[in-house]
Write a protein that holds these residues in place. Sequence first.
Motif, PDB file in Angstrom:
ATOM      1  N   ASN A 252     -35.781  14.289  22.705  1.00  0.00           N
ATOM      2  CA  ASN A 252     -34.751  12.626  23.115  1.00  0.00           C
ATOM      3  C   ASN A 252     -36.144  12.279  23.168  1.00  0.00           C
ATOM      4  N   VAL A 253     -37.183  12.968  21.847  1.00  0.00           N
ATOM      5  CA  VAL A 253     -39.054  11.868  21.712  1.00  0.00           C
ATOM      6  C   VAL A 253     -38.732  11.420  20.025  1.00  0.00           C
ATOM      7  N   ARG A 254     -39.051  10.062  20.466  1.00  0.00           N
ATOM      8  CA  ARG A 254     -39.131   9.284  19.328  1.00  0.00           C
ATOM      9  C   ARG A 254     -41.023   8.588  18.549  1.00  0.00           C
ATOM     10  N   TRP A 255     -41.087   9.223  18.093  1.00  0.00           N
ATOM     11  CA  TRP A 255     -42.070   8.619  17.223  1.00  0.00           C
ATOM     12  C   TRP A 255     -42.424   7.838  16.353  1.00  0.00           C
ATOM     13  N   ILE A 256     -43.185   6.347  17.135  1.00  0.00           N
ATOM     14  CA  ILE A 256     -42.942   4.991  16.394  1.00  0.00           C
ATOM     15  C   ILE A 256     -43.613   4.932  16.293  1.00  0.00           C
ATOM     16  N   ILE A 257     -43.746   4.189  14.608  1.00  0.00           N
ATOM     17  CA  ILE A 257     -45.101   3.806  13.886  1.00  0.00           C
ATOM     18  C   ILE A 257     -44.289   2.139  13.714  1.00  0.00           C
ATOM     19  N   ASP A 258     -45.376   1.614  14.337  1.00  0.00           N
ATOM     20  CA  ASP A 258     -45.106  -0.178  14.096  1.00  0.00           C
ATOM     21  C   ASP A 258     -46.407  -0.883  14.028  1.00  0.00           C
ATOM     22  N   GLY A 259     -46.763  -1.341  12.838  1.00  0.00           N
ATOM     23  CA  GLY A 259     -47.810  -1.328  12.747  1.00  0.00           C
ATOM     24  C   GLY A 259     -49.094  -0.780  12.783  1.00  0.00           C
ATOM     25  N   GLU A 261     -49.815  -0.344  15.897  1.00  0.00           N
ATOM     26  CA  GLU A 261     -49.322   0.751  17.098  1.00  0.00           C
ATOM     27  C   GLU A 261     -48.554   2.290  16.800  1.00  0.00           C
ATOM     28  N   ARG A 262     -48.933   3.021  17.345  1.00  0.00           N
ATOM     29  CA  ARG A 262     -48.378   4.028  17.538  1.00  0.00           C
ATOM     30  C   ARG A 262     -47.500   4.716  19.287  1.00  0.00           C
ATOM     31  N   TYR A 263     -46.405   5.061  19.219  1.00  0.00           N
ATOM     32  CA  TYR A 263     -46.218   5.164  20.176  1.00  0.00           C
ATOM     33  C   TYR A 263     -44.776   5.882  20.518  1.00  0.00           C
ATOM     34  N   TYR A 264     -44.265   6.681  21.609  1.00  0.00           N
ATOM     35  CA  TYR A 264     -43.447   7.731  21.898  1.00  0.00           C
ATOM     36  C   TYR A 264     -42.134   6.351  23.112  1.00  0.00           C
ATOM     37  N   ARG A 265     -40.901   6.409  23.112  1.00  0.00           N
ATOM     38  CA  ARG A 265     -39.809   6.178  23.134  1.00  0.00           C
ATOM     39  C   ARG A 265     -38.564   7.155  23.687  1.00  0.00           C
ATOM     40  N   THR A 266     -37.898   6.985  24.395  1.00  0.00           N
ATOM     41  CA  THR A 266     -36.399   7.828  24.492  1.00  0.00           C
ATOM     42  C   THR A 266     -35.557   7.441  23.578  1.00  0.00           C
ATOM     43  N   GLY A 267     -35.454   8.897  22.348  1.00  0.00           N
ATOM     44  CA  GLY A 267     -33.690   8.465  21.594  1.00  0.00           C
ATOM     45  C   GLY A 267     -33.626   9.479  20.592  1.00  0.00           C
ATOM     46  N   LEU A 268     -32.285   9.552  20.439  1.00  0.00           N
ATOM     47  CA  LEU A 268     -32.192  10.934  19.592  1.00  0.00           C
ATOM     48  C   LEU A 268     -32.456  10.702  17.981  1.00  0.00           C
ATOM     49  N   GLY A 269     -31.737  10.125  17.196  1.00  0.00           N
ATOM     50  CA  GLY A 269     -31.606   9.598  15.327  1.00  0.00           C
ATOM     51  C   GLY A 269     -30.215   9.780  15.104  1.00  0.00           C
ATOM     52  N   GLU A 270     -29.869   9.491  14.372  1.00  0.00           N
ATOM     53  CA  GLU A 270     -28.721   9.365  13.408  1.00  0.00           C
ATOM     54  C   GLU A 270     -28.638  11.222  13.355  1.00  0.00           C
ATOM     55  N   ASN A 271     -28.772  12.026  12.865  1.00  0.00           N
ATOM     56  CA  ASN A 271     -28.973  13.179  12.737  1.00  0.00           C
ATOM     57  C   ASN A 271     -28.565  14.267  13.565  1.00  0.00           C
ATOM     58  N   GLN A 272     -29.122  13.818  14.367  1.00  0.00           N
ATOM     59  CA  GLN A 272     -29.609  14.235  15.746  1.00  0.00           C
ATOM     60  C   GLN A 272     -27.768  13.879  16.330  1.00  0.00           C
ATOM     61  N   LEU A 273     -27.927  13.013  16.183  1.00  0.00           N
ATOM     62  CA  LEU A 273     -26.770  11.912  17.461  1.00  0.00           C
ATOM     63  C   LEU A 273     -25.108  12.955  16.359  1.00  0.00           C
ATOM     64  N   GLU A 274     -25.264  12.714  15.775  1.00  0.00           N
ATOM     65  CA  GLU A 274     -24.390  13.494  14.433  1.00  0.00           C
ATOM     66  C   GLU A 274     -23.982  14.834  15.410  1.00  0.00           C
TER      67      GLU A 274
END
Length: 524
Positions: A252-259, A261-274
């Motif tokens: 449940n760790v999502r690695w986010i690239i935003d320009g 910035e690099r950081y993580y948030r809680t999340g699953l993603g579509e494939n894991q949720l399925e």
Amino acid sequence: MRKSSTLVFATVLLLLTALTNYSLYAQTQSTVKGIVFHDKNENGVFDSGDKPLKNIAVSNSRDVTVTDRKGEYELPLRNNSAVFVIKPRNWAVPVDENQIPRFYKMYSTTGISGTKYEGLAPTGQLPLSVDFPLLPSKEPDKIKALIFGDTQPRDNKEIYFMSKDVIPELIGTDADFGVTLGDVVFDDLSIYDHLTGSLSPIGIPMWYVAGNHDFDYTGNNSIEARGTWYKKFGPSYYSFSHGPAHFIVLDNVRWIIDGDERYYRTGLGENQLEFFRNEIKRLDDDQLLVLMAHIPWEGSREWHDEAEKQEFYNLLASHSNSLSLVAHTHRHYHQFIGQEAGFPRNEPLHMISMGTVCGAWWTGAPNEFGIPHTMMSDGTPNGYAFLHIDKNDWKLEWKTAGVPENVQMHIHAPEAVSSENEIKVIANIYNALPDAAVKMKIGDNGEWIEMKRIPQIDPVRLDEKEKEKQLGEVPWRKMGGDYDSEHIWEASVKPELKPGVHTVQIIANDDWFEYRGEKLLHVK
């Protein structure tokens, strides 16, 4: 002579045909097929004498199917993912020399990696048959699992701390298996082998959950950042059954690239949720479901996608009997997630944020063996837990590293008082449920009085920090910030005590255990 030439020609023709067929298969490979079998000779290969197994679940990290009467399965082939068997009850998967379960086959045409650490190399095309061996393993209705919060060593030195402080007392444990709830290491992915090798003497299969410090931060997305994980441990989300319970491990760790910035948030993603959706559908409604992830669902890192969070809660709420084990916070507490947080059941979800093996990252003054006391920010000492399951019921038992198992609290009270003083007693009872009934008395003839749960910063921790502050510069890592403990009870009393030494006694009872603690009080 002619017969021999004919035989050679026929053999060559068969080999060429087979190679041509495999080449055509490789070019058009869109599904993965195989057999799940009882590996009677334990050689890992489906061969003569092995028995195909029906109704065994297999996943491609999104879809879930079950084997037919011939033990065969077929699934869509997905790049940069794992194909894995979902261990059923009364069967075991092979483990390697470090007791890591090997139940999967990774598939990536290009490889998966960041740039700092070695990730998963290109796997090439999968075999014509991706087969999974299983071994019989009797699993009763009562089972016991060893639960580690973050092991999280920065370096080899901190692995040695764990090797002296935690592991020796676990060698020969009667636990059926173990789980490490993420942050297996602290950013340095090159020490995975040393860490897992150090845990292997415990002697039980150890399942691993991926944490935020298990990322290669040079990866440009959540998949690339997990490249080293895929190489060392296989899929970062999966499931298995053991005894009467079903366990689902989530990343449940999502690695986010935003320009920049690099950081993580809680999340699953579509494939894991399925995948989670498909697993929930397979379970009997009253079967105990144990979710294991790294970040708490609430109160730590915000979700990357609030709609995904709500869908996850909706799916989980469709199952009537579940609990969640997480870590990450380096505190130990019980949280009951209810409708106010979006969990749509009348009964809240019981989530436990596990205290950690490394405590507060091996900070604080060392003992005579050179091991830091590493008390966590809520005053909980470092340690681990045992999850006890009996059919569909469960309870969690906390164990502080290096002390007897009956040590379940510490007590803060004056060392010495005058006979006329009012005495304030504070008890940090590490694993007590929030509604525990807690009472205390002072002296053999004292009356039992009720203690009240009042979350607060642990005064024992504050005293230790003050000692450290008075020392100025120290050769160890200093203690960090403090956090209110959710498991502190207090009471004030003005007893009539004769001069001498008296015992403060505390008894706590909850739905799981009775906890007892004592402290000596010197009365002038």
